[in-house]
Write a protein that holds these residues in place. Sequence first.
Motif, PDB file in Angstrom:
ATOM      1  N   SER A   1       0.826  -1.205   0.000  1.00  8.46           N
ATOM      2  CA  SER A   1       0.000   0.000   0.000  1.00  8.46           C
ATOM      3  C   SER A   1       0.862   1.257   0.000  1.00  8.46           C
ATOM      4  O   SER A   1       0.386   2.330  -0.364  1.00  8.46           O
ATOM      5  CB  SER A   1      -0.935   0.013   1.215  1.00  8.46           C
ATOM      6  N   VAL A   2       2.130   1.111   0.422  1.00  6.67           N
ATOM      7  CA  VAL A   2       3.053   2.239   0.501  1.00  6.67           C
ATOM      8  C   VAL A   2       4.287   1.931  -0.341  1.00  6.67           C
ATOM      9  O   VAL A   2       4.874   0.852  -0.223  1.00  6.67           O
ATOM     10  CB  VAL A   2       3.482   2.522   1.956  1.00  6.67           C
ATOM     11  N   ILE A   3       4.674   2.873  -1.183  1.00  8.77           N
ATOM     12  CA  ILE A   3       5.883   2.720  -1.987  1.00  8.77           C
ATOM     13  C   ILE A   3       6.927   3.703  -1.474  1.00  8.77           C
ATOM     14  O   ILE A   3       6.675   4.902  -1.358  1.00  8.77           O
ATOM     15  CB  ILE A   3       5.599   2.945  -3.479  1.00  8.77           C
ATOM     16  N   VAL A   4       8.098   3.155  -1.153  1.00  7.91           N
ATOM     17  CA  VAL A   4       9.194   3.928  -0.570  1.00  7.91           C
ATOM     18  C   VAL A   4      10.304   4.051  -1.609  1.00  7.91           C
ATOM     19  O   VAL A   4      10.818   3.047  -2.104  1.00  7.91           O
ATOM     20  CB  VAL A   4       9.754   3.236   0.689  1.00  7.91           C
TER      21      VAL A   4
ATOM     22  N   GLY B   1       3.224   4.740   9.630  1.00  3.36           N
ATOM     23  CA  GLY B   1       2.191   4.010  10.348  1.00  3.36           C
ATOM     24  C   GLY B   1       1.706   2.757   9.662  1.00  3.36           C
ATOM     25  O   GLY B   1       0.497   2.489   9.638  1.00  3.36           O
ATOM     26  N   THR B   2       2.644   1.984   9.148  1.00  2.00           N
ATOM     27  CA  THR B   2       2.256   0.746   8.482  1.00  2.00           C
ATOM     28  C   THR B   2       3.261  -0.353   8.787  1.00  2.00           C
ATOM     29  O   THR B   2       4.350  -0.091   9.304  1.00  2.00           O
ATOM     30  CB  THR B   2       2.143   0.950   6.959  1.00  2.00           C
ATOM     31  N   ASP B   3       2.889  -1.565   8.486  1.00  3.92           N
ATOM     32  CA  ASP B   3       3.782  -2.703   8.691  1.00  3.92           C
ATOM     33  C   ASP B   3       4.793  -2.763   7.546  1.00  3.92           C
ATOM     34  O   ASP B   3       4.436  -2.474   6.398  1.00  3.92           O
ATOM     35  CB  ASP B   3       2.963  -4.007   8.726  1.00  3.92           C
ATOM     36  N   PRO B   4       6.050  -3.127   7.813  1.00  6.18           N
ATOM     37  CA  PRO B   4       7.034  -3.214   6.725  1.00  6.18           C
ATOM     38  C   PRO B   4       6.594  -4.092   5.566  1.00  6.18           C
ATOM     39  O   PRO B   4       6.916  -3.795   4.411  1.00  6.18           O
ATOM     40  CB  PRO B   4       8.268  -3.796   7.424  1.00  6.18           C
ATOM     41  N   SER B   5       5.837  -5.146   5.842  1.00  4.17           N
ATOM     42  CA  SER B   5       5.409  -6.062   4.784  1.00  4.17           C
ATOM     43  C   SER B   5       4.442  -5.415   3.800  1.00  4.17           C
ATOM     44  O   SER B   5       4.227  -5.927   2.698  1.00  4.17           O
ATOM     45  CB  SER B   5       4.757  -7.310   5.395  1.00  4.17           C
ATOM     46  N   GLU B   6       3.857  -4.270   4.180  1.00  6.61           N
ATOM     47  CA  GLU B   6       2.930  -3.561   3.307  1.00  6.61           C
ATOM     48  C   GLU B   6       3.629  -2.449   2.523  1.00  6.61           C
ATOM     49  O   GLU B   6       2.975  -1.668   1.829  1.00  6.61           O
ATOM     50  CB  GLU B   6       1.778  -2.977   4.129  1.00  6.61           C
TER      51      GLU B   6
END
Length: 232
Positions: free
Chosen positions: A6-9, A165-170
């Motif tokens: 859900s999050v792209i870093v 505010g998210t899990d690393p797996s996401e």
Amino acid sequence: MSAPPSVIVFDVNETLSDMSPMGVRFTEVGASAGLAKLWFATLLRDGFALAAAGGNGVFSEIGAEALRGLLSGTDLNFDLGQAVEHIMAGMAALELHSDVPDGVRALGEAGYRLVTLTNGSTAVAEKLFGPAGIRGSFDALLSVEDAPAWKPAPAAYAYAAQAVGTDPSEMLLVAVHPWDIHGAAKADLQTAWINRAGAPYPAYFNPPDYTVTALTELPAALGAESGGGPSR
């Protein structure tokens, strides 16, 4: 494969920024253009060494010190201090790779939350994104200056996960550096390697989940895997 991210870093230096003009900065002070790659590799090496020893150096300070060492004894057009300042100023004058603006916009429009995580300063990202009109696509610009250690230390990626505010797996880390891909994978992030140069991926690192030759290819790659868009 894990659930869709859900999050792209994004890594910033070289991944988003085109650092090839740095060679010109070296020639302008009377040094070899080829020193640009050696300088950046030296900068990263020393930053990694500090992280491995439990420290957290400042990118610009390490970069300047590395330059003083590399340029010492070279017949320059400037005095050493001016030469270092001229080259370091080049980092703030870089532009984005041509595939980045459209790729970023497409990922944002697909519903992904976008953030950066750089071993450098967030100010560099601000200067990169402003002229391209993509600053608004990013939820946050993160730097390891606010983390316990540089990437690829696990604490750097954990800091980013906590910050958004998210899990690393996401999360999915996008980078051109295999060492960054490896570090993110070991920290439980999903990974995407941008291989613009067609280079082989080192077998001793964890392989990326996705490989693309340009950022503009990533939305389709993620969509094909997930069935269309991020999980919410």
